[in-house]
Design an enzyme around this catalytic site. Structure first.
Site, PDB file in Angstrom:
ATOM      1  N   ASP A   1       0.835  -1.206   0.000  1.00  0.00           N
ATOM      2  CA  ASP A   1       0.000   0.000   0.000  1.00  0.00           C
ATOM      3  C   ASP A   1       0.871   1.259   0.000  1.00  0.00           C
ATOM      4  OD1 ASP A   1      -2.115   1.703   0.336  1.00  0.00           O
ATOM      5  OD2 ASP A   1      -2.951   0.710   2.103  1.00  0.00           O
TER       6      ASP A   1
ATOM      7  N   ASP B   1     -10.490   4.168  -1.717  1.00  0.00           N
ATOM      8  CA  ASP B   1     -11.107   3.110  -0.906  1.00  0.00           C
ATOM      9  C   ASP B   1     -12.628   3.051  -1.093  1.00  0.00           C
ATOM     10  OD1 ASP B   1      -8.559   2.883   0.000  1.00  0.00           O
ATOM     11  OD2 ASP B   1      -9.049   3.124   2.119  1.00  0.00           O
TER      12      ASP B   1
HETATM   13  C1  GLA Z   1      -5.506   2.174   2.594  1.00  0.00           C
HETATM   14  C2  GLA Z   1      -5.998   1.032   1.715  1.00  0.00           C
HETATM   15  C3  GLA Z   1      -7.059   0.256   2.465  1.00  0.00           C
HETATM   16  C4  GLA Z   1      -6.471  -0.286   3.762  1.00  0.00           C
HETATM   17  C5  GLA Z   1      -5.918   0.858   4.593  1.00  0.00           C
HETATM   18  C6  GLA Z   1      -5.144   0.342   5.801  1.00  0.00           C
HETATM   19  O1  GLA Z   1      -6.498   3.124   2.833  1.00  0.00           O
HETATM   20  O2  GLA Z   1      -6.498   1.524   0.500  1.00  0.00           O
HETATM   21  O3  GLA Z   1      -7.536  -0.808   1.658  1.00  0.00           O
HETATM   22  O4  GLA Z   1      -5.464  -1.217   3.457  1.00  0.00           O
HETATM   23  O5  GLA Z   1      -5.032   1.668   3.839  1.00  0.00           O
HETATM   24  O6  GLA Z   1      -4.540   1.360   6.523  1.00  0.00           O
END
Ligand code: GLA
Length: 513
Positions: free
Chosen positions: A276, A336
């Site tokens: 990520d 997200d």
């Molecule tokens: C980001 C990702 C999410 C999750 C969070 C965890 O926002 O896009 O899917 O993994 O981080 O902190």
């Protein structure tokens, strides 16, 4: 007759209005806002302002972003407004801000633009009344040389299926939860339906030992033992990290420990890594994103263990185009997802159709994990979520509590006919073949000459939706099967129509005769 005296009372009112028009509170100084994020982090944003009558100059800075100058800034009475222009991964983006100063001139409520046109109020408190100095230069960032392409790892010939802890549990993920989820998945029909990966998302990490080896925190006493347990259930286990020094929730990332972490993950028995971007934006020049992902892609392959590689960088910099070149098996295409119709339908219907040509066996567009069963949508909407994700050949990562799944949700998550569309070995993602107001038809070819077709209704009332065979590519009459009713609908010539509920879907498998 016109009596002048009658209107004399207007004069002080007009004078007051004129005075107010030119009155400007003095906002000069440093203003600080603290935002407490749902994941427990605190983000600080500062405004450094200098007022000169109604004109304002200065800059904005935040803990997670480079300082940015404010422009077109004015204060009228207690109302401030300004714009900030930022380079957002290659696209210059102007954001307009408005705010209100309180009577004591110690608090400034800014109406901050949120995602998708929303606004939220952020309270800034005056920290000082000193005029700011010049805007500090942005922090110097690392530039990586362009990386050689990483060869395919041969994994994920069909979109990965499994579960991930984030959507439902966020920081409340633990060894116990992962074991219980694996137990549930192995016995409740999910494994039988094809779900395989049990993925730990953010917040498992502690720091590093003296040799720089990443450690799991108290929630995960023994990662190797946990992986062994998940494997003993005939399932696989996934983990999460970041190319930056910190993950999105502020935990240890893999920055400058890529090879070492890949070896650790392999030694633990990890089968899947979600990687990520998060704080990498603060250390790397964003043009280095591809090279930063290639680093871990290579490290995973050097680890000697087959590990599915999931890129999570929210679709930035056209990741669908370079995801396969860094050894990626899936790459996020958007920000997200949230558990509501607006978020799911926007991602699924509006943000994927340009990208469908990039999906193929071994490398998939990832419109984010499933929200099915988390309570924010109706079963009709969750059926649309499942159907659309399957048409999109998306990874199917359930995000609900698998230890207690109501039968209606289990029916949605384990519909084998719909899953067969997602997992079709041809690996061709659906495209939108027709759109009429709030109804849409999406279709994809399947191995063996049939097609999967989704008749969707995004409107607020039931509607008749028609698919024309010519839009799908069918030139003869066709046998139609309804994948939610599990019923054969007979032969249709030329087209097929169905009544589709609001926010609902009719999903078909169409076999040309
Ligand atoms: C980001 C990702 C999410 C999750 C969070 C965890 O926002 O896009 O899917 O993994 O981080 O902190």
């Amino acid at each position: 007759m016109f009596k002048r005296s009658r209107f004399l009372f207007l004069i002080p009112l007009l004078a007051a209005a004129v005075a107010l028009r030119f009155y400007a509170a003095d906002v000069t100084g440093h203003w600080l806002a603290e935002m407490h994020l749902p994941d427990g982090q605190t983000r600080q944003t500062s405004l450094f302002l200098k007022a000169d009558g109604t004109k304002v100059t200065g800059y904005m800075s935040a803990s997670n972003a480079d300082p940015a100058a404010i422009s077109e800034a004015t204060i009228t009475g207690d109302q401030i407004r300004f714009s900030v222009e930022r380079d957002n991964y290659g696209e210059m983006r102007t954001t307009k801000y408005t705010g209100t100063l309180d009577a004591a001139q110690t608090e400034l409520t800014m109406h901050m633009p949120g995602p998708n046109g929303s606004t939220r109020d952020l309270l800034f408190k005056r920290v000082s009344t000193e005029a700011p100095g010049p805007m500090p230069a942005p922090k110097a960032k690392l530039t990586l040389p362009p990386a050689a392409d990483v060869p395919s790892n041969g994994l994920a010939k069909t979109p990965p299926m499994g579960w991930n802890s984030w959507n439902k549990f966020a920081r409340k993920v633990s060894d116990e939860l992962i074991r219980e989820t694996a137990d549930a998945m192995a016995s409740n029909g999910m494994k039988d339906a094809g779900y395989q990966y049990v993925n730990i998302d953010d917040t498992w990490e502690a720091g590093r030992d003296a040799q720089g080896n990443i450690q799991s925190n108290e929630k995960f006493p023994d990662m190797k033992a946990l992986a062994d347990y998940v494997h003993s259930k005939g399932l696989k286990i996934g983990i999460y990290s970041s190319p930056g020094p910190k993950t999105c929730a502020g935990y240890e990332g893999s920055f400058q420990h890529e090879e070492q972490d890949a070896r650790t993950f392999a030694a633990w028995g990890i089968d899947y890594l979600k990687y990520d971007w998060c704080s990498a934006s603060q250390v790397y020049d964003y043009h280095s994103m591809q090279a930063a992902y290639a680093k871990m892609g290579k490290a995973l392959q050097n680890s000697g263990r087959p590990i599915v590689y999931s890129l999570c960088q929210y679709g930035l910099l056209h990741s669908s185009e370079w995801g396969p070149k860094v050894g990626g098996n899936l790459w996020r295409t958007t920000g997200d997802i949230s558990d509501n119709w607006a978020s799911m339908s926007r991602i699924g219907f509006d943000q994927q159709h340009e990208l469908t040509r990039f999906a193929k066996p071994g490398g998939w567009n990832d419109p984010d994990m499933l929200e099915i069963g988390n309570g924010g949508m109706t079963d009709t909407e969750y059926r649309t979520h499942m159907s659309l994700w399957s048409l999109l050949a998306a990874p199917l990562l359930a995000g609900n509590d698998l230890r207690s799944v109501p039968p209606s949700i289990m029916t949605i998550l384990t519909n084998k006919e719909v899953i067969a569309v997602d997992q079709d070995p041809l690996g061709k993602e659906a495209t939108r073949v027709a759109k009429d107001g709030t109804t849409e038809v999406w279709a994809r070819p399947l191995k063996g000459g049939s097609y999967a077709v989704g008749l969707f209704n995004r409107g607020s009332a039931a509607a008749k939706v028609t698919v024309k065979w010519s839009d799908v590519g069918v030139t003869s009459e066709a046998q139609v099967r309804d994948l939610w009713k599990h019923s054969d609908e007979g032969k249709s010539i030329g087209e097929f129509s169905a009544e589709v509920p609001s926010h609902g879907v009719v999903m078909l498998r169409v076999q040309p005769s």
